[in-house]
Design an enzyme around this catalytic site. Sequence first.
Site, PDB file in Angstrom:
ATOM      1  N   ASP A 123     -14.260  11.334  16.029  1.00 49.25           N
ATOM      2  CA  ASP A 123     -14.032  10.790  17.380  1.00 49.25           C
ATOM      3  C   ASP A 123     -14.760   9.467  17.590  1.00 49.25           C
ATOM      4  O   ASP A 123     -14.245   8.579  18.278  1.00 49.25           O
ATOM      5  CB  ASP A 123     -14.524  11.782  18.436  1.00 49.25           C
ATOM      6  CG  ASP A 123     -13.731  13.077  18.413  1.00 49.25           C
ATOM      7  OD1 ASP A 123     -12.634  13.071  17.834  1.00 49.25           O
ATOM      8  OD2 ASP A 123     -14.214  14.080  18.962  1.00 49.25           O
TER       9      ASP A 123
HETATM   10  P1  NAP Z   1     -16.201  14.925  15.175  1.00 45.95           P
HETATM   11  O1  NAP Z   1     -15.315  14.083  15.988  1.00 45.95           O
HETATM   12  O2  NAP Z   1     -16.463  16.307  15.603  1.00 45.95           O
HETATM   13  O3  NAP Z   1     -15.615  14.929  13.691  1.00 45.95           O
HETATM   14  C1  NAP Z   1     -16.327  15.508  12.652  1.00 45.95           C
HETATM   15  C2  NAP Z   1     -15.466  15.459  11.423  1.00 45.95           C
HETATM   16  O4  NAP Z   1     -16.263  15.940  10.345  1.00 45.95           O
HETATM   17  C3  NAP Z   1     -14.246  16.349  11.494  1.00 45.95           C
HETATM   18  O5  NAP Z   1     -13.084  15.576  11.659  1.00 45.95           O
HETATM   19  C4  NAP Z   1     -14.271  17.159  10.207  1.00 45.95           C
HETATM   20  O6  NAP Z   1     -13.043  16.942   9.511  1.00 45.95           O
HETATM   21  C5  NAP Z   1     -15.412  16.556   9.420  1.00 45.95           C
HETATM   22  N1  NAP Z   1     -16.195  17.575   8.727  1.00 45.95           N
HETATM   23  C6  NAP Z   1     -16.605  18.774   9.183  1.00 45.95           C
HETATM   24  N2  NAP Z   1     -17.293  19.423   8.241  1.00 45.95           N
HETATM   25  C7  NAP Z   1     -17.318  18.611   7.161  1.00 45.95           C
HETATM   26  C8  NAP Z   1     -17.879  18.732   5.869  1.00 45.95           C
HETATM   27  N3  NAP Z   1     -18.551  19.820   5.472  1.00 45.95           N
HETATM   28  N4  NAP Z   1     -17.716  17.710   5.022  1.00 45.95           N
HETATM   29  C9  NAP Z   1     -17.019  16.603   5.382  1.00 45.95           C
HETATM   30  N5  NAP Z   1     -16.472  16.441   6.593  1.00 45.95           N
HETATM   31  C10 NAP Z   1     -16.630  17.446   7.472  1.00 45.95           C
HETATM   32  O7  NAP Z   1     -17.643  14.252  14.980  1.00 45.95           O
HETATM   33  P2  NAP Z   1     -18.225  12.863  15.473  1.00 45.95           P
HETATM   34  O8  NAP Z   1     -17.344  11.732  15.055  1.00 45.95           O
HETATM   35  O9  NAP Z   1     -19.643  12.882  15.061  1.00 45.95           O
HETATM   36  O10 NAP Z   1     -18.090  12.905  17.042  1.00 45.95           O
HETATM   37  C11 NAP Z   1     -18.845  13.775  17.824  1.00 45.95           C
HETATM   38  C12 NAP Z   1     -17.933  14.442  18.818  1.00 45.95           C
HETATM   39  O11 NAP Z   1     -18.616  15.557  19.342  1.00 45.95           O
HETATM   40  C13 NAP Z   1     -17.573  13.556  19.998  1.00 45.95           C
HETATM   41  O12 NAP Z   1     -16.322  13.927  20.506  1.00 45.95           O
HETATM   42  C14 NAP Z   1     -18.678  13.885  21.003  1.00 45.95           C
HETATM   43  O13 NAP Z   1     -18.316  13.592  22.336  1.00 45.95           O
HETATM   44  C15 NAP Z   1     -18.799  15.373  20.754  1.00 45.95           C
HETATM   45  N6  NAP Z   1     -20.095  15.938  21.029  1.00 45.95           N
HETATM   46  C16 NAP Z   1     -21.196  15.173  20.923  1.00 45.95           C
HETATM   47  C17 NAP Z   1     -22.414  15.731  21.135  1.00 45.95           C
HETATM   48  C18 NAP Z   1     -23.666  14.893  21.056  1.00 45.95           C
HETATM   49  O14 NAP Z   1     -24.509  14.957  21.934  1.00 45.95           O
HETATM   50  N7  NAP Z   1     -23.795  14.118  19.999  1.00 45.95           N
HETATM   51  C19 NAP Z   1     -22.486  17.095  21.390  1.00 45.95           C
HETATM   52  C20 NAP Z   1     -21.308  17.880  21.448  1.00 45.95           C
HETATM   53  C21 NAP Z   1     -20.114  17.269  21.262  1.00 45.95           C
HETATM   54  P3  NAP Z   1     -12.532  18.014   8.432  1.00 45.95           P
HETATM   55  O15 NAP Z   1     -12.445  19.303   9.141  1.00 45.95           O
HETATM   56  O16 NAP Z   1     -11.216  17.474   7.991  1.00 45.95           O
HETATM   57  O17 NAP Z   1     -13.546  18.036   7.334  1.00 45.95           O
END
Ligand code: NAP
Length: 490
Positions: free
Chosen positions: A413
């Site tokens: 994201d």
């Molecule tokens: P993300 O959008 O959740 O994407 C994480 C990606 O990691 C997934 O597309 C997944 O794809 C991949 N993944 C998962 N396990 C993996 C592994 N073992 N090896 C390789 N890839 C792996 O993460 P982000 O870009 O860090 O964004 C964070 C999101 O979480 C935002 O939407 C944010 O608003 C939200 N959020 C943030 C917080 C905070 O405070 N930081 C807290 C809660 C939610 P695959 O499944 O294809 O591997």
Amino acid sequence: MMFTFPLHHMTALLAASPAADSPQESLRYHFAQASYLVATALFIFALKWMSHPRTARRGVLAGVIAMLAACGGTLLYYQPETYKWIAIAATIGIVAGIPLSMVALTAVPQRTALSHAFGGLAAGLVGVAKYTHWLHQPGELNSFRVGVIVLEVILGFLTFTGSLMAAGKLMEWIPTRPITYKNQNLFNFLLLGVAVVVGLLLVFWRPDAWYLMIPVVVLSLAFGVLLIIPIGGADMPTVISLLNAYAGLAAVAMGFVLENKLLITAGALDGSSGLILSVIMCRAMNRSFSNVLFGAFGTVKASAAAGEQKAYKAATAQDAAQLLEQAQLVVIVPGYGMAVSQAQHRVRELYDQLSKRGVDVKFAIHPVAGRMPGHMNVLLAEAEIPYDKLIEMDEINPEMPRADVVLVIGANDVVNPAARHDKSSPIFLMPIIDADKAKTCLAIKRSMNPGFAGIDNELYTADNTLMLFGDAKAVVGDLVKELSGQSGIH
Ligand code: NAP
């Protein structure tokens, strides 16, 4: 990185009143007040220090010492007839607290939500207990006392159920997607309105009408649940820090109920730090509070994800290693997937290999990458990546067009260009790291599955993007092997 400290949890049952009948008692009272002063100062320093990775450990230690000073001063002043109940409660707290403190970093948001739930429950129960106590003491129940009790009970109980719901959503025990229905916000606010009106009746009409306290408690519990149901999982961290602010305010009200200055200051610190953290997170996502609370973020998941899958290009570790070693500037964008696979130490090895070759390696840190504020900083600090290589989003973005390779490791994201132009996207206008502007993008993830917001990412199908499919730890390990010549292919 910024953490809020759940000050209200442990101070919840502490109280000291200024009455002092004998010189010894007066001495104990002054000692308690002095320990409160020390505790307050240390709480402030703790919050300050915890806002930076370099001083975070000192901040935690200051918080622990402050809490010991607060508890020690209170126990010494009160000298309870028996320590039995305190010992039992402390033992239960320690037995429950130790495993809770040892959860994986990825589970910290839900753990934090649980501790807020307990803080809220403590505040609510203390409010009801104090009300019942004064109910049986003629003349003790005045409007001010009942007023702060009502405030404490409403905030405490709604924090309790709200935080439980937030933890349940993050643990995926309940659906993470927003659950919405017609006139939901109107209904929720009517419910809260009824609780407030009944509370006002207690305050101004009949402070001794104990039966009115029952609907106040029940409606507050229900409001906590209904407030969280329409909020999507991706917004939970913001909601959790907002609930932290509510718990802090409940502690302030409890401080007035128990006539305890430490609780008032600790609760105010807790409440304000929670609120500030929520504001920082809202800004990072370019969203308002009302949008987070009532925007039902994530409802368009299904439609957005239903679009046809575009073609992508996959690369091997060997291709990727070549691109990396020929680059002058490599920007690594870590995300939730790096945390899941615990790839940070492999990433450090990759950083060493590239730096050895004279490649300038920088890490682009998005404020909401991962699942909690500061998540990436903590992991990269654990792997001893130099702090000066960790560059905040606003600072790194102007450099992105200059980057030869951007290596996205389990982020989704936070690098989705749809945030810039797709008005229908749930992350529209969320600031992102401009990975698409680099000359080449290498993206490590296990599949084409979406990230937390549940939407496709056009970055992965862009012409200059190559996918490296697999677990982040394994893929980065392969890259390191390629670069160090241990792959057997060289
Ligand atoms: P993300 O959008 O959740 O994407 C994480 C990606 O990691 C997934 O597309 C997944 O794809 C991949 N993944 C998962 N396990 C993996 C592994 N073992 N090896 C390789 N890839 C792996 O993460 P982000 O870009 O860090 O964004 C964070 C999101 O979480 C935002 O939407 C944010 O608003 C939200 N959020 C943030 C917080 C905070 O405070 N930081 C807290 C809660 C939610 P695959 O499944 O294809 O591997």
